[in-house]
Design a protein around this motif. Structure first.
Motif, PDB file in Angstrom:
ATOM      1  N   ALA A 111     -12.056   3.870  -0.612  1.00  0.00           N
ATOM      2  CA  ALA A 111     -12.974   5.070  -0.205  1.00  0.00           C
ATOM      3  C   ALA A 111     -14.315   4.692  -0.727  1.00  0.00           C
ATOM      4  CB  ALA A 111     -12.477   6.366  -0.589  1.00  0.00           C
ATOM      5  N   LYS A 112     -14.506   4.244  -1.931  1.00  0.00           N
ATOM      6  CA  LYS A 112     -15.934   4.290  -2.672  1.00  0.00           C
ATOM      7  C   LYS A 112     -16.486   3.026  -2.007  1.00  0.00           C
ATOM      8  CE  LYS A 112     -16.815   2.841  -6.877  1.00  0.00           C
ATOM      9  NZ  LYS A 112     -16.386   2.518  -8.395  1.00  0.00           N
ATOM     10  N   VAL A 113     -15.925   1.834  -1.716  1.00  0.00           N
ATOM     11  CA  VAL A 113     -16.612   0.982  -1.282  1.00  0.00           C
ATOM     12  C   VAL A 113     -17.048   0.681   0.258  1.00  0.00           C
ATOM     13  CG1 VAL A 113     -15.735  -0.631  -3.230  1.00  0.00           C
ATOM     14  CG2 VAL A 113     -14.892  -0.878  -1.146  1.00  0.00           C
ATOM     15  N   THR A 114     -16.447   1.643   0.832  1.00  0.00           N
ATOM     16  CA  THR A 114     -16.520   1.478   2.435  1.00  0.00           C
ATOM     17  C   THR A 114     -17.466   2.791   3.129  1.00  0.00           C
ATOM     18  OG1 THR A 114     -14.672   2.723   2.740  1.00  0.00           O
ATOM     19  CG2 THR A 114     -14.446   0.067   2.843  1.00  0.00           C
ATOM     20  N   LEU A 115     -17.970   3.509   1.942  1.00  0.00           N
ATOM     21  CA  LEU A 115     -18.862   4.608   2.970  1.00  0.00           C
ATOM     22  C   LEU A 115     -20.142   4.623   2.118  1.00  0.00           C
ATOM     23  CD1 LEU A 115     -16.238   7.440   2.324  1.00  0.00           C
ATOM     24  CD2 LEU A 115     -16.847   6.103   4.435  1.00  0.00           C
ATOM     25  N   THR A 116     -21.167   5.175   2.614  1.00  0.00           N
ATOM     26  CA  THR A 116     -22.378   5.353   2.193  1.00  0.00           C
ATOM     27  C   THR A 116     -22.364   6.003   0.778  1.00  0.00           C
ATOM     28  OG1 THR A 116     -22.753   7.555   3.153  1.00  0.00           O
ATOM     29  CG2 THR A 116     -23.530   5.582   4.699  1.00  0.00           C
ATOM     30  N   ALA A 117     -23.492   5.459  -0.012  1.00  0.00           N
ATOM     31  CA  ALA A 117     -23.577   6.054  -1.388  1.00  0.00           C
ATOM     32  C   ALA A 117     -23.652   7.564  -1.658  1.00  0.00           C
ATOM     33  CB  ALA A 117     -24.568   5.455  -2.237  1.00  0.00           C
ATOM     34  N   GLU A 118     -24.464   7.925  -0.361  1.00  0.00           N
ATOM     35  CA  GLU A 118     -24.523   9.547  -0.353  1.00  0.00           C
ATOM     36  C   GLU A 118     -23.382  10.248  -0.090  1.00  0.00           C
ATOM     37  OE1 GLU A 118     -27.546  12.225   2.340  1.00  0.00           O
ATOM     38  OE2 GLU A 118     -28.115  10.141   2.037  1.00  0.00           O
ATOM     39  N   ARG A 119     -22.552   9.563   0.869  1.00  0.00           N
ATOM     40  CA  ARG A 119     -21.264  10.572   1.519  1.00  0.00           C
ATOM     41  C   ARG A 119     -20.328  10.504   0.197  1.00  0.00           C
ATOM     42  NH1 ARG A 119     -20.177  14.162   5.107  1.00  0.00           N
ATOM     43  NH2 ARG A 119     -22.332  13.592   5.419  1.00  0.00           N
ATOM     44  N   VAL A 120     -20.192   9.365  -0.565  1.00  0.00           N
ATOM     45  CA  VAL A 120     -19.468   9.275  -1.712  1.00  0.00           C
ATOM     46  C   VAL A 120     -19.882  10.292  -2.558  1.00  0.00           C
ATOM     47  CG1 VAL A 120     -18.849   8.053  -3.707  1.00  0.00           C
ATOM     48  CG2 VAL A 120     -18.899   6.872  -1.439  1.00  0.00           C
ATOM     49  N   ASP A 121     -21.137  10.385  -2.965  1.00  0.00           N
ATOM     50  CA  ASP A 121     -21.543  11.589  -3.987  1.00  0.00           C
ATOM     51  C   ASP A 121     -21.205  12.889  -3.365  1.00  0.00           C
ATOM     52  OD1 ASP A 121     -22.464   9.664  -5.492  1.00  0.00           O
ATOM     53  OD2 ASP A 121     -24.586   9.933  -4.971  1.00  0.00           O
ATOM     54  N   LYS A 122     -21.481  13.177  -2.218  1.00  0.00           N
ATOM     55  CA  LYS A 122     -21.167  14.410  -1.653  1.00  0.00           C
ATOM     56  C   LYS A 122     -19.655  14.700  -1.824  1.00  0.00           C
ATOM     57  CE  LYS A 122     -22.766  16.432   2.533  1.00  0.00           C
ATOM     58  NZ  LYS A 122     -23.726  17.160   2.391  1.00  0.00           N
ATOM     59  N   LEU A 123     -18.794  13.778  -1.309  1.00  0.00           N
ATOM     60  CA  LEU A 123     -17.373  14.220  -1.455  1.00  0.00           C
ATOM     61  C   LEU A 123     -16.766  14.361  -2.872  1.00  0.00           C
ATOM     62  CD1 LEU A 123     -16.328  11.335   1.157  1.00  0.00           C
ATOM     63  CD2 LEU A 123     -16.684  13.796   1.479  1.00  0.00           C
ATOM     64  N   VAL A 124     -17.416  13.312  -3.802  1.00  0.00           N
ATOM     65  CA  VAL A 124     -17.020  13.636  -5.432  1.00  0.00           C
ATOM     66  C   VAL A 124     -17.486  15.038  -5.750  1.00  0.00           C
ATOM     67  CG1 VAL A 124     -17.669  13.067  -7.507  1.00  0.00           C
ATOM     68  CG2 VAL A 124     -17.355  11.261  -5.930  1.00  0.00           C
ATOM     69  N   ASP A 125     -18.714  15.429  -5.153  1.00  0.00           N
ATOM     70  CA  ASP A 125     -19.316  16.803  -5.660  1.00  0.00           C
ATOM     71  C   ASP A 125     -18.262  18.000  -5.226  1.00  0.00           C
ATOM     72  OD1 ASP A 125     -21.393  15.717  -6.800  1.00  0.00           O
ATOM     73  OD2 ASP A 125     -22.987  16.237  -5.490  1.00  0.00           O
ATOM     74  N   LEU A 126     -17.857  17.656  -3.844  1.00  0.00           N
ATOM     75  CA  LEU A 126     -17.090  18.617  -3.324  1.00  0.00           C
ATOM     76  C   LEU A 126     -15.530  18.724  -3.762  1.00  0.00           C
ATOM     77  CD1 LEU A 126     -17.944  18.485   0.479  1.00  0.00           C
ATOM     78  CD2 LEU A 126     -18.350  20.547  -0.635  1.00  0.00           C
ATOM     79  N   GLY A 127     -15.370  17.783  -4.528  1.00  0.00           N
ATOM     80  CA  GLY A 127     -13.740  17.488  -5.204  1.00  0.00           C
ATOM     81  C   GLY A 127     -13.027  17.044  -4.129  1.00  0.00           C
ATOM     82  N   VAL A 128     -13.384  16.290  -3.009  1.00  0.00           N
ATOM     83  CA  VAL A 128     -12.311  16.044  -2.078  1.00  0.00           C
ATOM     84  C   VAL A 128     -12.090  14.648  -2.003  1.00  0.00           C
ATOM     85  CG1 VAL A 128     -12.770  18.225  -0.647  1.00  0.00           C
ATOM     86  CG2 VAL A 128     -14.084  16.069  -0.190  1.00  0.00           C
ATOM     87  N   MET A 129     -12.789  13.740  -2.975  1.00  0.00           N
ATOM     88  CA  MET A 129     -12.697  12.486  -3.011  1.00  0.00           C
ATOM     89  C   MET A 129     -11.137  12.117  -3.509  1.00  0.00           C
ATOM     90  SD  MET A 129     -14.219   9.829  -2.115  1.00  0.00           S
ATOM     91  CE  MET A 129     -14.815   8.168  -2.481  1.00  0.00           C
ATOM     92  N   PRO A 130     -10.524  11.357  -2.910  1.00  0.00           N
ATOM     93  CA  PRO A 130      -9.168  11.141  -3.436  1.00  0.00           C
ATOM     94  C   PRO A 130      -9.222  10.073  -4.562  1.00  0.00           C
ATOM     95  CG  PRO A 130      -9.371   9.752  -1.230  1.00  0.00           C
ATOM     96  CD  PRO A 130     -10.558  10.767  -1.653  1.00  0.00           C
ATOM     97  N   HIS A 131      -8.277  10.131  -5.591  1.00  0.00           N
ATOM     98  CA  HIS A 131      -7.978   9.053  -6.487  1.00  0.00           C
ATOM     99  C   HIS A 131      -6.968   8.214  -6.373  1.00  0.00           C
ATOM    100  CE1 HIS A 131      -5.396  12.329  -8.008  1.00  0.00           C
ATOM    101  NE2 HIS A 131      -5.110  11.405  -8.915  1.00  0.00           N
ATOM    102  N   ASN A 132      -5.741   8.746  -5.743  1.00  0.00           N
ATOM    103  CA  ASN A 132      -4.653   8.333  -5.517  1.00  0.00           C
ATOM    104  C   ASN A 132      -4.095   8.727  -4.250  1.00  0.00           C
ATOM    105  OD1 ASN A 132      -1.665   8.295  -5.631  1.00  0.00           O
ATOM    106  ND2 ASN A 132      -1.817   7.768  -7.867  1.00  0.00           N
ATOM    107  N   ILE A 133      -3.851   7.742  -3.265  1.00  0.00           N
ATOM    108  CA  ILE A 133      -3.238   8.258  -2.121  1.00  0.00           C
ATOM    109  C   ILE A 133      -1.890   8.986  -2.228  1.00  0.00           C
ATOM    110  CG2 ILE A 133      -2.453   7.507   0.313  1.00  0.00           C
ATOM    111  CD1 ILE A 133      -4.344   4.789  -0.491  1.00  0.00           C
ATOM    112  N   ASP A 134      -0.973   8.586  -2.669  1.00  0.00           N
ATOM    113  CA  ASP A 134       0.275   9.385  -3.190  1.00  0.00           C
ATOM    114  C   ASP A 134       0.118  10.578  -3.689  1.00  0.00           C
ATOM    115  OD1 ASP A 134       1.379   7.153  -1.717  1.00  0.00           O
ATOM    116  OD2 ASP A 134       2.181   6.313  -3.493  1.00  0.00           O
ATOM    117  N   ALA A 135      -0.688  10.648  -4.791  1.00  0.00           N
ATOM    118  CA  ALA A 135      -0.933  12.102  -5.462  1.00  0.00           C
ATOM    119  C   ALA A 135      -1.496  12.798  -4.764  1.00  0.00           C
ATOM    120  CB  ALA A 135      -1.684  11.547  -6.713  1.00  0.00           C
ATOM    121  N   VAL A 136      -2.372  12.608  -3.957  1.00  0.00           N
ATOM    122  CA  VAL A 136      -3.123  13.530  -3.010  1.00  0.00           C
ATOM    123  C   VAL A 136      -1.968  14.161  -1.820  1.00  0.00           C
ATOM    124  CG1 VAL A 136      -4.846  13.818  -1.321  1.00  0.00           C
ATOM    125  CG2 VAL A 136      -5.384  12.784  -3.524  1.00  0.00           C
TER     126      VAL A 136
END
Ligand code: NFS
Ligand code: SF4
Length: 636
Positions: free
Chosen positions: A165-190
């Motif tokens: 997810a991190k390497v395929t999106l725009t940097a701005e989008r990654v930051d936004k998703l991290v800020d919103l707390g919706v960036m996955p860290h582990n597919i199965d865990a999510v």
């Protein structure tokens, strides 16, 4: 009220009366028998999450407004919806896991049936994942890439985002998703987290539940992204290929094997093996040997990579059997109607299931294992040849309908075509034409067919309208199947339907790429997991323009969606900032909070949002309006 037509597919319309005459029940008969469908279910206000239920909320306000535990319509609708996203993510990412594990085996030298077909792509991926591949042996690179991908299924540190997810999106989008707390860290865990938070007596705040769903949808994106990219490594990155689509691709004088489902791990090997078993088929009386055809997303995968013709898309899978000419239908996972075995009982057709976790009563099961892939494939082809010997010629009715289709437009293939215009800066011609308005915007068509809509009709109506408005179109999944079957993936379609400026651009690119004419009107990007290819293109454009995805004149449309996977895809598209049309009323309308969040509030939060419109003409008008609005926002 006039009755809605079942389909606009001429092959299906040819076969349906024959099915009726023979007393064979199809998906449309079962749909008719199911009507009226449950109003509570349609609104999403029925809860069966615990055995105090089922509970249902009275949408008119007279009866119960809360379930027995006290959950209201908002909680119930949100929970039901995000569980769909979790299931979609599970399906796609399980597919991805199989591919990543196979790549690992290849790296370790344990999977003799597979090899690395696109070494350059593997090295590019390793580069992207910061694995410093230079100078390393290719098998070592395969191992490291596989492990970095499998990390996305096992990482426990919540603060570290999934690699893909991190390497395929725009940097701005990654930051936004991290800020919103919706960036996955582990597919199965999510996925597990969604199941946990929606257990009875847990997350009861509808918006919070939805945010959990967005994370699940992004886990879905992550799984499909690695699945697509690693499939290219193993089986080759698609390049444009001319083939045919619709049931007319079946052959009277061949052993017809339909491959149906999703995962290329099996279908690729079947294609290889079948080529070597042609003589055996001929000995059995099939003058033309073996004819492999595809259905649904497996069909798209092998169409893109090998030019294998596509027999049909989701809603008409039973029709393939009703032709009486399919000797074996080989299925793996997802979107396989359990009805297939009952239809097959009326014919000689063998339905062959292959996955231990996906069996159908009445089917022949030939277990597929990556370590003995060739043996399983041989066995399957043998079963098909045996079945062919039992085919009843009097029952064969192959509809004489097929269309040419040009498939194989991976992001790499699009860039390669563009580089013929500008070798140093391939995206420049595309971006220049978007900026000057020759191309007004880009639309991605995705998703399924649904009995609630006339099969294929929404796709075609919307696409013709967008074409007129000079919108560049991409398609995946059963939507791509629709366009392939109806001849919109041809150069002729560009001549016939594209607006003048779009036509000029498609012609300039097509000619430069040596196609002797324009690119097809709709570019076939592959199966549903290949929706990540469209993101690759969009991210490249966004990065070049120096804006985030939610500024681009880019829209998505799933006009006939039905599956949980499609719900997950639509939701990640919205989460990435893409306005996304759906042509089927979603089962969320019983909650004002959920409906408002997804169609309005999401716009402020994410830039993307859902547009619900069942009328295809109006849907097209809305999509064109969104594109215009986005252009205005960019000042172009
Ligand atoms: Ni997508 Fe492909 Fe088709 Fe829908 Fe099913 S086959 S993964 S879910 S029905 S487009
Ligand atoms: Fe009813 Fe609540 Fe149980 Fe759902 S979780 S079935 S609303 S009691």
């Amino acid at each position: 009220m006039s009755k809605m037509k079942n389909t606009i597919d001429p092959a299906v319309n040819y076969l349906l009366p024959l099915a009726k005459k023979a007393g064979i029940e199809t998906v449309w008969d079962r749909f008719a028998a199911m009507k009226p469908q449950c109003g509570f279910g349609e609104l999403g206000v029925c809860c069966r999450i615990c055995w105090k239920g089922p509970c249902r909320i009275d949408p008119f306000g007279n009866g119960p407004q809360r379930g027995i535990c006290g959950a209201d319509a908002n909680t119930i609708v949100a929970r039901n919806l995000v569980r769909m996203m979790a299931a979609g993510a599970a399906a796609h990412s399980d597919h991805g896991r199989h591919i990543a594990l196979t790549l690992l085996e290849v790296g370790e030298g344990h999977a003799p049936a597979y090899r690395i077909k696109d070494e350059q792509k593997l090295r590019n991926i390793a580069e992207k994942l910061n694995l410093a591949p230079a100078g390393k042996d290719i098998r070592q690179v395969a191992k490291e890439v596989a492990l970095a991908s499998l990390d996305d299924y096992s990482r426990q540190k919540r603060s570290i985002p999934c690699n893909w997810a991190k390497v395929t999106l725009t940097a701005e989008r990654v930051d936004k998703l991290v800020d919103l707390g919706v960036m996955p860290h582990n597919i199965d865990a999510v996925i597990a987290e969604i199941m946990a938070r929606t257990h009875v007596g847990c997350d009861a705040d509808a918006v919070n539940v939805l945010l959990g769903g967005l994370k699940g949808a992004l886990a879905d994106y992550t799984g499909m992204c690695l699945s697509t990219e690693l499939s290219d490594v193993l089986f080759g990155t698609p390049e444009p290929v001319v083939t045919k689509a619709n049931l007319g691709v079946l052959k009277e004088d061949a052993v017809n094997i339909a491959i149906h489902g999703h995962n290329p791990l099996l279908s690729e090997i079947i294609c290889d093996v079948a080529l070597k078993m042609n003589e055996e088929a001929k000995k059995a009386g099939a003058k033309e040997g073996i004819n492999i055809v595809g259905i649904c997303c497996t069909g798209n995968e092998v169409m893109m990579r090998r030019g294998i013709p596509l027999a049909t898309n989701y809603l008409s899978q039973e029709m393939a059997i009703i032709t009486g000419a399919v000797d074996a239908m080989v299925v793996d996972v997802q979107c396989i109607m359990p009805a297939l075995t009952s239809v097959a009982e009326c014919f000689h057709t063998e339905i062959i299931t292959t996955m231990p976790e996906n069996k159908i009563t009445g089917a022949t099961h030939v277990e597929f294992r990556e370590d003995s892939a060739v043996d399983s494939a041989k066995k399957i082809v043998e079963v098909a040849i045996e079945a062919f010997k039992k085919r009843d010629k009097r029952k064969v009715n192959i509809p004489d309908y097929k269309q040419t289709a040009i498939a194989g437009f991976s992001a790499e293939a699009i860039v390669a075509a563009l580089s013929k215009l500008d070798a140093k800066d391939p995206l420049k011609p595309l971006i220049d034409n978007i900026v000057n308005g020759n191309i007004q915007g880009i639309a991605l068509f995705a998703g399924c067919n649904n009995t609630k809509a006339t099969q294929d009709d929404n796709f075609i109506t919307i696409a013709k309208e967008l074409a007129k408005n000079n919108v560049l179109m991409l398609a995946t999944g059963c939507g791509a199947g629709t366009f392939a079957k109806t001849g919109l993936m041809t150069q002729e379609a560009t001549e016939a339907y594209a607006g003048e400026s779009l036509k000029a651009v498609l012609t300039a690119i097509g000619k430069a790429a040596g196609l002797n004419g324009p690119l097809p009107l709709v570019l076939h990007m592959g199966s549903c997991v290949d929706n990540s290819r469209a993101v690759n293109v969009a991210v490249a454009i966004a990065n070049k323009l120096g804006v985030d995805l939610d500024k681009l004149p880019l829209v998505a449309s799933a006009p006939e969606l039905m599956s949980e996977k499609a719900v997950a895809i639509g939701t990640w598209a919205v989460t990435l900032g893409i306005p996304t049309h759906i042509g089927i009323v979603p089962q969320i309308m019983g909650s004002s909070v959920v409906a408002e969040f997804l169609t309005e509030k999401a716009k402020d939060l994410l830039g993307g949002y859902f547009i619900v419109e069942t009328n295809p003409e109006q849907a097209a008008a809305k999509l064109v309006a969104v594109i215009k609005e986005r252009r205005k926002g960019l000042g172009i």
